[in-house]
Design a protein around this motif. Structure first.
Motif, short mmCIF file in Angstrom:
data_model
loop_
_atom_site.label_atom_id
_atom_site.label_comp_id
_atom_site.label_asym_id
_atom_site.label_seq_id
_atom_site.Cartn_x
_atom_site.Cartn_y
_atom_site.Cartn_z
N LEU A 139 0.84 -1.19 0.00
CA LEU A 139 0.00 0.00 0.00
C LEU A 139 0.88 1.25 0.00
O LEU A 139 1.96 1.26 0.61
CB LEU A 139 -0.89 0.02 1.24
N PRO A 140 0.44 2.32 -0.64
CA PRO A 140 1.20 3.57 -0.57
C PRO A 140 1.28 4.09 0.86
O PRO A 140 0.42 3.79 1.70
CB PRO A 140 0.39 4.54 -1.45
N ALA A 141 2.31 4.86 1.13
CA ALA A 141 2.51 5.42 2.47
C ALA A 141 1.32 6.26 2.92
O ALA A 141 1.06 6.40 4.12
CB ALA A 141 3.79 6.24 2.52
N ALA A 150 -3.61 2.82 -6.89
CA ALA A 150 -3.46 2.04 -5.66
C ALA A 150 -4.63 1.09 -5.47
O ALA A 150 -4.47 -0.05 -5.02
CB ALA A 150 -3.32 2.98 -4.46
N LEU A 151 -5.83 1.54 -5.82
CA LEU A 151 -7.01 0.69 -5.71
C LEU A 151 -6.92 -0.48 -6.69
O LEU A 151 -7.23 -1.62 -6.33
CB LEU A 151 -8.27 1.51 -5.96
N GLY A 157 -16.73 3.82 -6.00
CA GLY A 157 -15.50 4.40 -5.49
C GLY A 157 -14.53 3.41 -4.91
O GLY A 157 -13.48 3.81 -4.38
N GLY A 158 -14.85 2.10 -4.97
CA GLY A 158 -13.93 1.15 -4.37
C GLY A 158 -14.47 -0.27 -4.38
O GLY A 158 -15.28 -0.64 -5.21
N VAL A 165 -14.05 -5.23 5.09
CA VAL A 165 -13.22 -4.04 4.96
C VAL A 165 -13.51 -3.43 3.60
O VAL A 165 -13.54 -4.12 2.59
CB VAL A 165 -11.72 -4.35 5.14
N ARG A 166 -13.78 -2.14 3.60
CA ARG A 166 -14.07 -1.42 2.36
C ARG A 166 -12.85 -0.60 1.98
O ARG A 166 -12.35 0.20 2.79
CB ARG A 166 -15.29 -0.51 2.56
N VAL A 167 -12.38 -0.79 0.78
CA VAL A 167 -11.22 -0.05 0.28
C VAL A 167 -11.73 0.97 -0.71
O VAL A 167 -12.41 0.62 -1.69
CB VAL A 167 -10.20 -1.00 -0.40
#
Length: 306
Positions: free
Chosen positions: A20-22, A263-264, A289-290, A301-303
């Motif tokens: 995952l990005p920072a 990232a998604l 949106g995800g 968990v919703r990303v």
């Protein structure tokens, strides 16, 4: 030389795709509750969240104008079983020691404090809401003060908290020591979510191999994972021997927020790979949106993108 450089670049790109990005962070959390009025009052009056929206079936609470917690009335759903996986605590992070002292004042005046710890990286208060959902309220120490081990992993401990020092840091604790600050300040967020799981290996398959968190400090019955070198965005433990998936009231879902569509997409790809390997059961559903991921413990968990 050119070939080596290209190889290093490809490896770096692959490493980025696997993490995952920072900038990734925890977003909102949602709880299913039996008594919406009582639970809303607790998060308003004790935790200090503002009620941003409310109807007969749900309440949205937050800090400033930022929503952090959704409460959904679900009185027909059974209470969480003693064997069910689910929430250990939702951790609300306040931006200063003064704000933590203000939270301590509300807890002492209006509720009961179940625990208080110095984790080296943070100072934390622990309590349960009226329906038994765990709550942590904490403040981080400055990042440059966090201890690290020889391998660069952030090191934590569970030491006694200097409770009276935290209390003294609160604003309004001068001559008028009875003054309480009712609201958590703007900048308060959900710093991390701590889960009770049935299997740490299954947790790692979804949240490390799939979502892309990195493993930090760990023990035989606990894992802490994070993005960007944070001490932990997620915790998972097997301390109470949970053996069945989440089914009753309690945690409905929580969010992981990523900075952009790339990232998604990378999360989708990693989750597809985990599903194809067949090491762990999971379900992935597209959302506006995800995506929503339900793990083997029935935890959602919703990303989503920022």
């Amino acid at each position: 030389m050119t070939d080596n450089a290209d190889g290093d670049s490809a490896t770096a790109a692959s490493d980025r795709d696997d993490r995952l990005p920072a900038e990734a962070r925890i977003g909102r959390a949602a709880l299913r509750v039996a008594d919406l009025d009582e639970t809303t009052a607790f998060y308003r009056d004790v935790v200090g969240l503002a009620v941003l929206d409310r109807d007969a079936e749900r309440a949205t609470l937050g800090a400033g104008e930022t929503p952090l917690l959704l409460l959904e009335r679900d009185a027909d759903r059974p209470a969480r079983s003693r064997t069910d996986a689910g929430l250990f605590h939702t951790a609300f992070r306040v931006p200063s020691r003064a704000a933590l002292g203000e939270a301590l004042g509300r807890v002492r005046e209006r509720w009961r404090l179940d625990g208080a710890s110095d984790h080296l990286v943070s100072e934390a208060l622990y309590l349960d809401d009226p329906e038994g959902n765990g709550v942590e309220i904490y403040r981080d120490r400055p990042r440059e003060e966090w201890p690290v081990d020889d391998g660069g992993t952030v090191r934590m401990a569970t030491d006694p908290l200097e409770v009276e020092g935290v209390a003294a840091a609160a604003t309004g604790n001068g001559a008028d020591s009875a003054a309480l600050v009712d609201r958590a300040p703007t900048g308060t967020d959900v710093g991390h979510i701590h889960l009770e799981v049935t299997s740490l290996s299954a947790f790692e398959a979804v949240y490390v191999d799939g979502l892309g968190f990195e493993v930090g400090m760990s023990g035989p019955d606990v894992r802490f994972v994070a993005a960007g070198g944070y001490h932990h965005h997620l915790g998972a433990n097997t301390w109470r021997g949970r053996t069945t998936p989440a089914a009753g009231r309690g945690l409905a879902w929580f969010e992981v927020v990523v900075p952009d569509a790339a990232a998604l997409d990378a999360v989708r790809d990693r989750l597809d790979a985990v599903a194809e390997e067949g090491r762990v059961e999971l379900a992935v559903e597209e959302r506006e949106g995800g995506i929503a991921v339900t793990d083997a413990d029935g935890i959602e968990v919703r990303v989503r993108r920022e």
